[in-house]
Scaffold this active site. Structure first.
Site, PDB file in Angstrom:
ATOM      1  N   HIS A 118       0.808  -1.221   0.000  1.00  0.00           N
ATOM      2  CA  HIS A 118       0.000   0.000   0.000  1.00  0.00           C
ATOM      3  C   HIS A 118       0.840   1.269   0.000  1.00  0.00           C
ATOM      4  O   HIS A 118       0.373   2.337   0.399  1.00  0.00           O
ATOM      5  CB  HIS A 118      -0.949  -0.005   1.208  1.00  0.00           C
ATOM      6  CG  HIS A 118      -1.957  -1.112   1.148  1.00  0.00           C
ATOM      7  ND1 HIS A 118      -2.440  -1.765   2.259  1.00  0.00           N
ATOM      8  CD2 HIS A 118      -2.570  -1.691   0.080  1.00  0.00           C
ATOM      9  CE1 HIS A 118      -3.305  -2.704   1.874  1.00  0.00           C
ATOM     10  NE2 HIS A 118      -3.404  -2.680   0.563  1.00  0.00           N
ATOM     11  N   ALA A 232       2.771  -9.422  18.634  1.00  0.00           N
ATOM     12  CA  ALA A 232       3.876  -9.639  17.696  1.00  0.00           C
ATOM     13  C   ALA A 232       5.236  -9.550  18.390  1.00  0.00           C
ATOM     14  O   ALA A 232       6.088 -10.419  18.206  1.00  0.00           O
ATOM     15  CB  ALA A 232       3.794  -8.613  16.566  1.00  0.00           C
TER      16      ALA A 232
HETATM   17  P1  NAD Z   1      -6.152  -4.227  10.518  1.00  0.00           P
HETATM   18  O1  NAD Z   1      -6.168  -2.866  11.090  1.00  0.00           O
HETATM   19  O2  NAD Z   1      -7.263  -4.690   9.667  1.00  0.00           O
HETATM   20  O3  NAD Z   1      -5.974  -5.322  11.669  1.00  0.00           O
HETATM   21  C1  NAD Z   1      -5.014  -5.271  12.631  1.00  0.00           C
HETATM   22  C2  NAD Z   1      -4.721  -6.698  13.125  1.00  0.00           C
HETATM   23  O4  NAD Z   1      -3.649  -6.617  14.047  1.00  0.00           O
HETATM   24  C3  NAD Z   1      -5.891  -7.374  13.857  1.00  0.00           C
HETATM   25  O5  NAD Z   1      -6.036  -8.691  13.377  1.00  0.00           O
HETATM   26  C4  NAD Z   1      -5.440  -7.388  15.324  1.00  0.00           C
HETATM   27  O6  NAD Z   1      -5.946  -8.495  16.046  1.00  0.00           O
HETATM   28  C5  NAD Z   1      -3.942  -7.458  15.161  1.00  0.00           C
HETATM   29  N1  NAD Z   1      -3.169  -6.952  16.287  1.00  0.00           N
HETATM   30  C6  NAD Z   1      -3.520  -5.991  17.192  1.00  0.00           C
HETATM   31  N2  NAD Z   1      -2.515  -5.826  18.085  1.00  0.00           N
HETATM   32  C7  NAD Z   1      -1.524  -6.671  17.718  1.00  0.00           C
HETATM   33  C8  NAD Z   1      -0.234  -6.953  18.244  1.00  0.00           C
HETATM   34  N3  NAD Z   1       0.262  -6.324  19.323  1.00  0.00           N
HETATM   35  N4  NAD Z   1       0.527  -7.895  17.626  1.00  0.00           N
HETATM   36  C9  NAD Z   1       0.058  -8.552  16.533  1.00  0.00           C
HETATM   37  N5  NAD Z   1      -1.163  -8.311  16.001  1.00  0.00           N
HETATM   38  C10 NAD Z   1      -1.940  -7.391  16.588  1.00  0.00           C
HETATM   39  O7  NAD Z   1      -4.804  -4.313   9.776  1.00  0.00           O
HETATM   40  P2  NAD Z   1      -4.546  -4.809   8.353  1.00  0.00           P
HETATM   41  O8  NAD Z   1      -5.212  -6.137   8.144  1.00  0.00           O
HETATM   42  O9  NAD Z   1      -3.114  -4.704   8.181  1.00  0.00           O
HETATM   43  O10 NAD Z   1      -5.326  -3.816   7.351  1.00  0.00           O
HETATM   44  C11 NAD Z   1      -5.462  -2.447   7.489  1.00  0.00           C
HETATM   45  C12 NAD Z   1      -4.851  -1.653   6.353  1.00  0.00           C
HETATM   46  O11 NAD Z   1      -4.685  -0.364   6.874  1.00  0.00           O
HETATM   47  C13 NAD Z   1      -3.465  -2.079   5.994  1.00  0.00           C
HETATM   48  O12 NAD Z   1      -3.543  -2.654   4.781  1.00  0.00           O
HETATM   49  C14 NAD Z   1      -2.626  -0.793   5.959  1.00  0.00           C
HETATM   50  O13 NAD Z   1      -2.541  -0.299   4.662  1.00  0.00           O
HETATM   51  C15 NAD Z   1      -3.396   0.197   6.703  1.00  0.00           C
HETATM   52  N6  NAD Z   1      -2.834   0.584   8.005  1.00  0.00           N
HETATM   53  C16 NAD Z   1      -1.505   0.725   8.169  1.00  0.00           C
HETATM   54  C17 NAD Z   1      -0.992   1.095   9.382  1.00  0.00           C
HETATM   55  C18 NAD Z   1       0.494   1.213   9.533  1.00  0.00           C
HETATM   56  O14 NAD Z   1       1.177   1.475   8.546  1.00  0.00           O
HETATM   57  N7  NAD Z   1       1.043   0.993  10.729  1.00  0.00           N
HETATM   58  C19 NAD Z   1      -1.837   1.338  10.466  1.00  0.00           C
HETATM   59  C20 NAD Z   1      -3.218   1.208  10.248  1.00  0.00           C
HETATM   60  C21 NAD Z   1      -3.698   0.821   9.022  1.00  0.00           C
END
Ligand code: NAD
Length: 256
Positions: A118, A232
């Site tokens: 993304h 994680a």
């Molecule tokens: P999501 O937001 O749909 O889901 C987050 C997942 O992380 C959940 O399954 C949750 O249970 C899990 N989670 C929560 N805390 C955790 C931890 N400490 N360790 C491991 N897992 C944990 O995320 P997604 O499926 O990646 O999709 C959202 C989209 O939004 C992504 O494709 C991305 O483009 C974008 N996004 C990116 C960021 C970033 O860059 N950090 C942040 C938010 C959203």
């Protein structure tokens, strides 16, 4: 602990491992995920990240985007899970990272073979003349920010809803799904299309799927072979100890 030992064995004996990461891997770096209990979409409407909405309402979209992604810019740091993946790559135990994240934390941790499904938030792109800027070059005090060359609206250079996936990341992901004998899924719900098609494809091609997530995901009962329930950073720290035993304390992980 038994499951972690098993994961260590699988990773040690793998010929080519790909890590497939989502927002969850960065939660412990202080970046909230979109979905789930503390997800961003409980507070904001996802339309802020829709390309049609952005082009018509850039100021409103930018106010939300700034709070979501740029207020923490430079303060979020890689956590032990990002660092463990970077070490695995350095030591020849990880071939590729495919990430849905845009936060640049894998690169900051030292991973080099990173493919961003993304895009990345470190650059802004002019919607009129396509000139790109590094974020620190542009003030976000007045929104929306505009291009110094032509006055056009600047958009973060990551993928919005309604935009295409970068071709290089798409190709690298499909290739990884064919090459890998292990897929390590970390912190993703598996709800975002088309990224969520990659792990099932890897499974079809014979990869063992290891998943780390505190909550079961869309993948857990569909493709996952070994589910490690937890955060994680905590699980990856244990896996790292098992893969790189530095002292006799870690003998329990040693594989002969
Ligand atoms: P999501 O937001 O749909 O889901 C987050 C997942 O992380 C959940 O399954 C949750 O249970 C899990 N989670 C929560 N805390 C955790 C931890 N400490 N360790 C491991 N897992 C944990 O995320 P997604 O499926 O990646 O999709 C959202 C989209 O939004 C992504 O494709 C991305 O483009 C974008 N996004 C990116 C960021 C970033 O860059 N950090 C942040 C938010 C959203």
């Amino acid at each position: 602990m038994e499951k972690i030992k098993k994961a260590v064995q699988i990773l040690k004996h793998s010929r080519f491992t790909t890590a497939f990461t989502g927002a969850g891997i960065s939660v412990e770096s202080g970046i909230p995920p979109f979905r789930g209990k503390d997800g961003i979409w409980n507070k904001y409407d996802p339309e802020a990240l829709d390309i049609s909405y952005f082009t018509e309402n850039p100021e409103h979209s930018w106010m939300i985007i700034k709070e979501l992604f740029y207020d923490y810019y430079n303060s979020a740091k890689p956590n032990p899970a990002h660092l463990a993946l970077a070490r695995m790559e350095r030591e020849g135990l990880l071939g590729r990272v495919i990430t849905q994240n845009i936060d640049n934390l894998h690169q900051e941790a030292g991973s080099r073979m990173v493919f961003e499904f993304h895009g990345n938030l470190t650059k802004l792109k002019c919607l009129s003349c396509f000139k790109k800027y590094n974020v620190p070059e542009i003030s976000l005090d007045h929104l929306p920010p505009t291009c110094r060359e032509c006055g056009g609206i600047l958009k973060p250079d990551f993928v919005f809803f309604g935009e295409s996936i970068p071709q290089d990341a798409l190709m690298a992901s499909y290739e990884a799904a064919g090459l890998s004998d292990v897929f390590l899924i970390i912190g993703t719900t598996g709800e975002v299309m088309p990224a969520n098609q990659i792990p099932p494809l890897a499974k079809q091609n014979g990869a063992i799927i290891v998943e780390i997530n505190p909550e079961p995901s869309h993948y857990t009962n569909m493709v996952t072979d070994l589910y490690l329930q937890g955060k994680a950073s905590e699980i990856m720290k244990e896996i790292e100890k098992g893969l790189f035993p530095a002292s006799l304390d870690n003998d329990q992980y040693r594989i002969d």
